[in-house]
Scaffold this motif. Structure first.
Motif, short mmCIF file in Angstrom:
data_model
loop_
_atom_site.label_atom_id
_atom_site.label_comp_id
_atom_site.label_asym_id
_atom_site.label_seq_id
_atom_site.Cartn_x
_atom_site.Cartn_y
_atom_site.Cartn_z
N PHE A 1 -0.10 -3.47 -5.39
CA PHE A 1 1.09 -3.50 -4.53
C PHE A 1 2.00 -2.31 -4.84
O PHE A 1 2.48 -1.63 -3.93
CB PHE A 1 1.85 -4.82 -4.71
N ASP A 2 2.23 -2.02 -6.11
CA ASP A 2 3.06 -0.88 -6.51
C ASP A 2 2.48 0.44 -5.98
O ASP A 2 3.22 1.30 -5.49
CB ASP A 2 3.21 -0.82 -8.03
N GLN A 3 1.17 0.58 -6.07
CA GLN A 3 0.52 1.80 -5.57
C GLN A 3 0.68 1.91 -4.05
O GLN A 3 0.91 3.00 -3.51
CB GLN A 3 -0.96 1.82 -5.96
N LYS A 4 0.58 0.78 -3.37
CA LYS A 4 0.75 0.76 -1.92
C LYS A 4 2.18 1.19 -1.55
O LYS A 4 2.38 1.99 -0.64
CB LYS A 4 0.46 -0.65 -1.38
N VAL A 5 3.16 0.66 -2.27
CA VAL A 5 4.56 1.01 -2.01
C VAL A 5 4.77 2.52 -2.23
O VAL A 5 5.41 3.18 -1.40
CB VAL A 5 5.51 0.18 -2.90
N GLU A 6 4.23 3.06 -3.31
CA GLU A 6 4.36 4.49 -3.58
C GLU A 6 3.71 5.33 -2.49
O GLU A 6 4.26 6.34 -2.04
CB GLU A 6 3.75 4.85 -4.95
N ARG A 7 2.50 4.92 -2.06
CA ARG A 7 1.80 5.65 -1.00
C ARG A 7 2.62 5.64 0.29
O ARG A 7 2.80 6.68 0.93
CB ARG A 7 0.42 5.02 -0.75
N ILE A 8 3.14 4.47 0.65
CA ILE A 8 3.94 4.36 1.88
C ILE A 8 5.20 5.21 1.76
O ILE A 8 5.59 5.90 2.71
CB ILE A 8 4.27 2.87 2.18
N ARG A 9 5.86 5.17 0.61
CA ARG A 9 7.07 5.98 0.40
C ARG A 9 6.76 7.46 0.58
O ARG A 9 7.49 8.18 1.26
CB ARG A 9 7.64 5.71 -0.99
N ASP A 10 5.65 7.91 0.00
CA ASP A 10 5.26 9.32 0.14
C ASP A 10 5.00 9.67 1.60
O ASP A 10 5.40 10.73 2.08
CB ASP A 10 4.02 9.62 -0.71
N GLU A 11 4.31 8.78 2.31
CA GLU A 11 4.01 9.02 3.74
C GLU A 11 5.29 9.11 4.56
O GLU A 11 5.44 9.99 5.41
CB GLU A 11 3.12 7.90 4.29
N GLN A 12 6.22 8.19 4.31
CA GLN A 12 7.47 8.17 5.08
C GLN A 12 8.34 9.37 4.74
O GLN A 12 8.97 9.95 5.62
CB GLN A 12 8.23 6.86 4.88
N ASP A 13 8.35 9.77 3.47
CA ASP A 13 9.08 10.97 3.07
C ASP A 13 8.49 12.21 3.75
O ASP A 13 9.22 13.10 4.18
CB ASP A 13 9.05 11.16 1.55
N ALA A 14 7.17 12.25 3.86
CA ALA A 14 6.51 13.38 4.54
C ALA A 14 6.90 13.43 6.01
O ALA A 14 7.13 14.51 6.57
CB ALA A 14 4.99 13.28 4.39
N LYS A 15 7.01 12.27 6.64
CA LYS A 15 7.44 12.23 8.04
C LYS A 15 8.88 12.72 8.20
O LYS A 15 9.19 13.46 9.14
CB LYS A 15 7.31 10.81 8.60
N ALA A 16 9.74 12.35 7.28
CA ALA A 16 11.14 12.81 7.32
C ALA A 16 11.21 14.32 7.10
O ALA A 16 11.96 15.02 7.79
CB ALA A 16 11.98 12.07 6.28
N ARG A 17 10.41 14.82 6.17
CA ARG A 17 10.38 16.28 5.94
C ARG A 17 9.86 17.01 7.17
O ARG A 17 10.35 18.08 7.52
CB ARG A 17 9.50 16.61 4.73
N ALA A 18 8.87 16.44 7.83
CA ALA A 18 8.33 17.06 9.05
C ALA A 18 9.41 17.15 10.13
O ALA A 18 9.47 18.14 10.86
CB ALA A 18 7.12 16.28 9.55
N LEU A 19 10.25 16.13 10.23
CA LEU A 19 11.36 16.19 11.19
C LEU A 19 12.30 17.35 10.85
O LEU A 19 12.72 18.11 11.74
CB LEU A 19 12.15 14.88 11.20
#
Length: 186
Positions: free
Chosen positions: A102-120
């Protein structure tokens, strides 16, 4: 010694302001073209049709990302609560493995969402750069029409006459020049 330097700097700054005011008065009194122009770069971009389209697209994308983040957060909270309930019945080793996953999943999702924000952010910067590249010929034309020597960023000028601000003219000119080009796309 430091006091003398500070006093000298203040007098130097005061002399600069007085000289600018004298120059501004002389320029205003003359019937010759103004040699310098100012432009509010932020307003130039944000009030142009191109800028308005970019801002609207960014608002839409940001709102969608915020909604997605809220949905993901709700799902993760529910999953965490379910995991907490399972803790009561699972052996420690099994729970530990599920908690780690679960912790790994949360970290992966956080990284993905941060990447989307950076792309914006990167998209916004790219759009602004594209706009300025397209606007340079328009500003050059305006510079020639006004027979001016330079266009300065209005926010960097301490004292100026409002007559040298060409932001409104630049917005109208860039809108006309870019009207034939397609609006920015995501």
């Amino acid at each position: 010694m430091t006091g003398r330097r500070n006093a000298a700097r203040r007098w130097s700054g005061l002399r600069l302001i007085v000289a600018a005011l004298v120059l501004a008065t002389q320029v205003q009194a003359q019937e010759t073209p103004v040699p310098l122009l100012t432009l509010d770069q932020d307003r130039f971009f944000l009030q142009s049709d191109f800028g308005k389209a970019v801002v609207e697209r960014e608002r839409t994308a940001t709102a969608a990302l915020e909604q997605e983040n809220k949905r993901i957060e709700a799902e993760l909270i529910a999953e965490e609560q379910a995991l907490t309930e399972e803790r009561k019945t699972l052996p420690a080793k099994d729970f530990s493995a599920k908690a780690e996953a679960f912790d790994q999943k949360v970290e992966r999702i956080r990284d993905e969402q941060d990447a989307k924000a950076r792309a914006l952010t990167e998209g916004r910067d790219k759009d602004r750069k594209s706009f300025l590249q397209a606007a340079v010929p328009v500003l050059g034309e305006l510079l020639g029409q006004k027979q001016a020597a330079a266009i300065l960023d209005k926010n960097l000028v301490i004292v100026s006459l409002s007559a040298i601000d060409v932001t409104d003219e630049a917005i109208a000119a860039v809108n006309k020049a870019l009207a034939a080009k397609p609006a920015p796309t995501p």
